[in-house]
Design a protein around this motif. Structure first.
Motif, PDB file in Angstrom:
ATOM      1  N   ASP A  10      23.763  31.177  35.645  1.00  0.00           N
ATOM      2  CA  ASP A  10      25.219  31.117  35.957  1.00  0.00           C
ATOM      3  C   ASP A  10      25.041  30.674  37.398  1.00  0.00           C
ATOM      4  O   ASP A  10      25.828  29.768  37.558  1.00  0.00           O
ATOM      5  CB  ASP A  10      26.076  32.359  35.492  1.00  0.00           C
ATOM      6  N   ASN A  11      24.620  31.257  38.211  1.00  0.00           N
ATOM      7  CA  ASN A  11      24.816  31.342  39.725  1.00  0.00           C
ATOM      8  C   ASN A  11      23.756  29.752  40.089  1.00  0.00           C
ATOM      9  O   ASN A  11      24.384  29.309  40.804  1.00  0.00           O
ATOM     10  CB  ASN A  11      24.093  32.385  40.441  1.00  0.00           C
TER      11      ASN A  11
ATOM     12  N   SER B  62      29.530  25.447  34.211  1.00  0.00           N
ATOM     13  CA  SER B  62      29.402  24.959  35.601  1.00  0.00           C
ATOM     14  C   SER B  62      30.062  23.415  35.767  1.00  0.00           C
ATOM     15  O   SER B  62      30.667  23.129  36.945  1.00  0.00           O
ATOM     16  CB  SER B  62      27.779  24.917  35.968  1.00  0.00           C
TER      17      SER B  62
ATOM     18  N   ALA C 236      25.866  26.790  41.606  1.00  0.00           N
ATOM     19  CA  ALA C 236      25.436  26.223  42.953  1.00  0.00           C
ATOM     20  C   ALA C 236      24.975  24.549  42.902  1.00  0.00           C
ATOM     21  O   ALA C 236      25.435  24.076  43.935  1.00  0.00           O
ATOM     22  CB  ALA C 236      24.130  26.992  43.369  1.00  0.00           C
TER      23      ALA C 236
ATOM     24  N   HIS D 255      29.483  23.905  43.292  1.00  0.00           N
ATOM     25  CA  HIS D 255      29.690  24.098  44.913  1.00  0.00           C
ATOM     26  C   HIS D 255      28.794  22.899  45.563  1.00  0.00           C
ATOM     27  O   HIS D 255      29.513  22.817  46.648  1.00  0.00           O
ATOM     28  CB  HIS D 255      28.926  25.535  45.218  1.00  0.00           C
TER      29      HIS D 255
ATOM     30  N   ASN E 219      22.723  36.029  34.258  1.00  0.00           N
ATOM     31  CA  ASN E 219      23.230  35.785  35.509  1.00  0.00           C
ATOM     32  C   ASN E 219      22.830  34.808  36.689  1.00  0.00           C
ATOM     33  O   ASN E 219      23.524  34.049  37.129  1.00  0.00           O
ATOM     34  CB  ASN E 219      23.713  37.174  35.988  1.00  0.00           C
TER      35      ASN E 219
END
Length: 305
Positions: free
Chosen positions: A75-76, A133, A80, A84, A72
């Motif tokens: 993934d973040n 991503s 990012a 993002h 996890n």
């Protein structure tokens, strides 16, 4: 002309920034470590760079997170940096009147193997935090619709050259070893990309006329060969005369499963060719041969010893 390069201190960014400076561009960079000599401004964060885009002509987003341990958390972290952050910078580019935003994605968004060349409209099949991503980034950029700043997405395959790390560096170590390596039957064609060819395309996109908004471009060396042929070319450049072993593929696949190395098997023995016709339609061809780029890469590798 003024350009911002993100990830300027990375493998690709280092080569790209040097080429732009040699060509007379005014270059701003986002770099965590020391900036190359000759750049106008260095930003340590993407957020800081986003506040300084006035008067900028182009952005080359080559920053990215490729590997991170954990599930996890990975993934973040990947989302990012790879999705993002570039979207935030693209929105700032629209507001500042930047002409073109080139985002370096990855051929991995289409998966890890294919028996036939994959074009830009092939379905997304990439798995894992990195590929997912990049898929998210592509979708966000394309779904955002047109604006003042043209969006261009470039998908390179495995890229090699002086300063390379990870999988290709491992292949270099194998090629320089005195041991026979069992890749003689790795014949399925794969796309490869020398970093100097990639840099040549990125610089070309800054200078290309016309509206490229929303274009996805594939780029690879002219030569798309199996991992066995690439290994043989590297070994020859090292002056090693020991041929690769030719073991039956079913046996190698069985061994890979037993050792938990199915990913390594796929990267070596499965095909992953690329259709680059859309990029060639822009009037661009890779300027450097694979043999020349292998020579440069091996010469750099020898300086590390």
């Amino acid at each position: 002309m003024q350009v911002l390069v993100t990830g300027a201190d990375g493998f690709i960014g280092t080569h790209l920034t040097a080429q732009l400076l040699d060509a007379g561009w005014q270059v701003d960079v986002v770099a965590r470590r020391q900036a190359p000599s000759g750049v106008r401004r260095r930003y340590q964060t993407l957020e800081a760079a986003g506040d300084g885009l006035d008067g900028l002509d182009h952005i080359l987003y080559v920053a990215g997170l490729a590997h991170e341990a954990g599930a996890n958390a990975a993934d973040n972290a990947h989302l990012a940096v790879n999705a993002h952050a570039p979207m935030a910078l693209l929105r700032a580019a629209h507001a500042a009147g930047v002409r073109r935003f080139v985002y370096l994605s990855s051929f991995k968004v289409l998966g890890d193997s294919s028996p036939t060349p994959l074009g830009v409209h092939a379905p997304y099949r990439g798995t894992g935090p990195y590929a997912e991503s990049k898929i998210a980034a592509e979708r966000l950029m394309l779904d955002a619709g047109p604006g003042p700043c043209q969006r261009v997405i470039v998908r390179p395959p495995l890229t090699y050259g002086p300063g390379v790390k990870a999988n290709f560096l491992r292949l270099l170590r194998w090629a320089d070893s005195p041991w026979p390596i069992p890749v003689g039957n790795a014949r399925a064609p794969r796309a490869w990309l020398g970093v100097h060819n990639l840099v040549a395309l990125l610089v070309h996109l800054l200078e290309a006329a016309g509206d490229l908004d929303g274009r996805i471009l594939h780029v690879a060396d002219r030569e798309q060969v199996g991992a066995g042929a690439m290994f043989a070319a590297l070994r020859s450049e090292f002056g090693r005369r020991i041929p690769a072993l030719r073991l039956p593929l079913p046996l190698l696949s069985w061994l890979a499963r037993g050792l938990g190395r199915q990913d390594t098997y796929a990267r070596l023995f499965d095909g992953l060719p690329m259709d680059t016709s859309g990029t060639e339609d822009l009037g661009w061809r890779p300027p450097y041969s694979q043999a020349e780029q292998i020579r440069r890469t091996v010469a750099w590798y020898r300086t590390r010893a």
